[in-house]
Scaffold this motif. Structure first.
Motif, mmCIF file in Angstrom:
data_model
loop_
_atom_site.group_PDB
_atom_site.id
_atom_site.type_symbol
_atom_site.label_atom_id
_atom_site.label_comp_id
_atom_site.label_asym_id
_atom_site.label_seq_id
_atom_site.Cartn_x
_atom_site.Cartn_y
_atom_site.Cartn_z
ATOM 1 N N GLN A 104 0.823 -1.204 0.000
ATOM 2 C CA GLN A 104 0.000 0.000 0.000
ATOM 3 C C GLN A 104 0.862 1.261 0.000
ATOM 4 N N MET A 105 1.974 1.220 0.712
ATOM 5 C CA MET A 105 2.866 2.385 0.790
ATOM 6 C C MET A 105 3.886 2.422 -0.346
ATOM 7 N N ASP A 106 3.866 1.398 -1.202
ATOM 8 C CA ASP A 106 4.775 1.311 -2.344
ATOM 9 C C ASP A 106 6.236 1.336 -1.897
ATOM 10 N N VAL A 107 6.541 0.529 -0.875
ATOM 11 C CA VAL A 107 7.921 0.467 -0.381
ATOM 12 C C VAL A 107 8.478 -0.959 -0.456
ATOM 13 N N LEU A 108 7.816 -1.831 -1.216
ATOM 14 C CA LEU A 108 8.313 -3.199 -1.352
ATOM 15 C C LEU A 108 9.616 -3.195 -2.142
ATOM 16 N N ARG A 109 10.573 -3.955 -1.675
ATOM 17 C CA ARG A 109 11.824 -4.093 -2.407
ATOM 18 C C ARG A 109 11.588 -4.977 -3.629
ATOM 19 N N PRO A 110 12.266 -4.690 -4.752
ATOM 20 C CA PRO A 110 12.099 -5.535 -5.938
ATOM 21 C C PRO A 110 12.600 -6.942 -5.666
ATOM 22 N N GLN A 111 11.954 -7.921 -6.311
ATOM 23 C CA GLN A 111 12.327 -9.320 -6.104
ATOM 24 C C GLN A 111 13.750 -9.554 -6.595
ATOM 25 N N ARG A 112 14.482 -10.296 -5.801
ATOM 26 C CA ARG A 112 15.869 -10.560 -6.139
ATOM 27 C C ARG A 112 15.962 -11.456 -7.366
ATOM 28 N N LYS A 113 16.836 -11.102 -8.296
ATOM 29 C CA LYS A 113 17.052 -11.903 -9.488
ATOM 30 C C LYS A 113 18.224 -12.843 -9.259
ATOM 31 N N LEU A 114 17.981 -14.120 -9.530
ATOM 32 C CA LEU A 114 19.032 -15.110 -9.353
ATOM 33 C C LEU A 114 20.034 -15.017 -10.501
#
Length: 294
Positions: A93-103
């Motif tokens: 909701q706050m748009d503070v999620l870290r981007p998913q780590r790329k392997l």
């Protein structure tokens, strides 16, 4: 009445339900989020306050944390009874999620190529076969390396575990048995996409040994046809003929079968010779080598 008419109740009610007009589908919403969480001592904390704490963490010690570690901080610093799913929702909701780590792929996948095999030690196939010890109620593993040209099992591993380190060991052993360890040209080794075969440990070993490792595409066992055929032989002529009461018995019986397979069992595809006989006959020029397309 249904009993007298010999009609099943399920049949009757299915007919009644079909004959009635279909009602308008009702879409029910899930339970609304409560908008708060509780501390360990039962004190309610609003989502707004929790969001402020999250932003404080992100501005300080949790600057590089994802929602899972933020959940840990909320539990430790503020004694909240909160799960990671709610923290994920608040962060979203706050748009503070870290981007998913790329392997990062350390070893790019090399797909199996079409090849024409004209001699021994050009292409080896490797795979794993399971066996069952009925007396102990557990499986054992047979991992083999097979030469596609002469059909011989170059070497194998039998054990209650089967890991990448065992694959590395038998690969080194196969090279030593065929006196190829110090040679510039080594066989291509082909496998499926099992965890042992895609491991970094095995790929690092192949690079160190200067061997090409290629993997067949998913759901294409025909690309590994020769070792699959060997597995069907060992299933029909060994596993199904014995009921193993213990692992040592299974080890002894399977080891003896592989020795007999290499030295005695004849193959219709190689002039009705055993793998060792065929390899020696080709070496002496007694038979014409058969080309194999894979």
């Amino acid at each position: 009445m249904l009993r007298v008419l010999e009609v099943e109740r399920s049949t009757y009610y299915a007919y009644v339900n079909r004959s009635q007009p279909a009602e308008e589908t009702i879409h029910r919403a899930g339970r609304r989020a409560p908008g708060l969480s509780y501390t360990q001592d039962g004190k309610p904390i609003s989502d707004e306050q929790i969001s402020e704490w999250i932003m404080e963490f992100l501005a300080g010690e949790g600057a590089n944390y994802g929602y899972r570690k933020l959940t840990v901080l909320l539990r430790r610093r503020h004694q909240l009874k909160i799960n990671k799913k709610k923290v994920y929702r608040l962060c979203k909701q706050m748009d503070v999620l870290r981007p998913q780590r790329k392997l990062k792929v350390k070893h790019p996948k090399r797909l199996a190529n079409n090849r024409v095999i004209t001699a021994s030690n050009q292409l080896w196939e490797t795979d794993i076969k399971y066996g069952w010890v009925s007396g102990e109620g557990r499986f054992f593993f047979l991992m083999s390396i097979l030469d596609v040209f002469d059909r011989a099992v170059v070497t194998y591993h039998i054990g209650l575990t089967c890991e990448a380190k065992h694959l590395v060991q038998i690969t080194q052993e196969a090279l030593m048995k065929r006196q190829l360890f110090d040679k510039a040209e080594k066989p291509v080794i082909r496998s499926d996409n099992g965890p042992q075969f895609i491991s970094n440990l095995f790929e690092d070993a192949c690079n160190e040994l200067v061997m090409i490792h290629e993997r067949i595409p998913p759901k294409t066992p025909n690309k590994n046809a020769h070792i699959e055929s060997y597995h069907s032989i060992i299933e029909a002529e060994c596993y199904q003929r014995h009921e193993f009461e213990s692992y040592p018995q299974a080890y002894e019986v399977v080891s003896q079968f592989i020795q007999d397979y290499n030295r005695i069992r004849i193959h219709g595809s190689i002039y009705d010779l055993s793998p060792y006989e065929y390899r020696e006959a080709v070496k002496q020029g007694a038979v014409k080598p058969k080309q194999i397309k894979v």
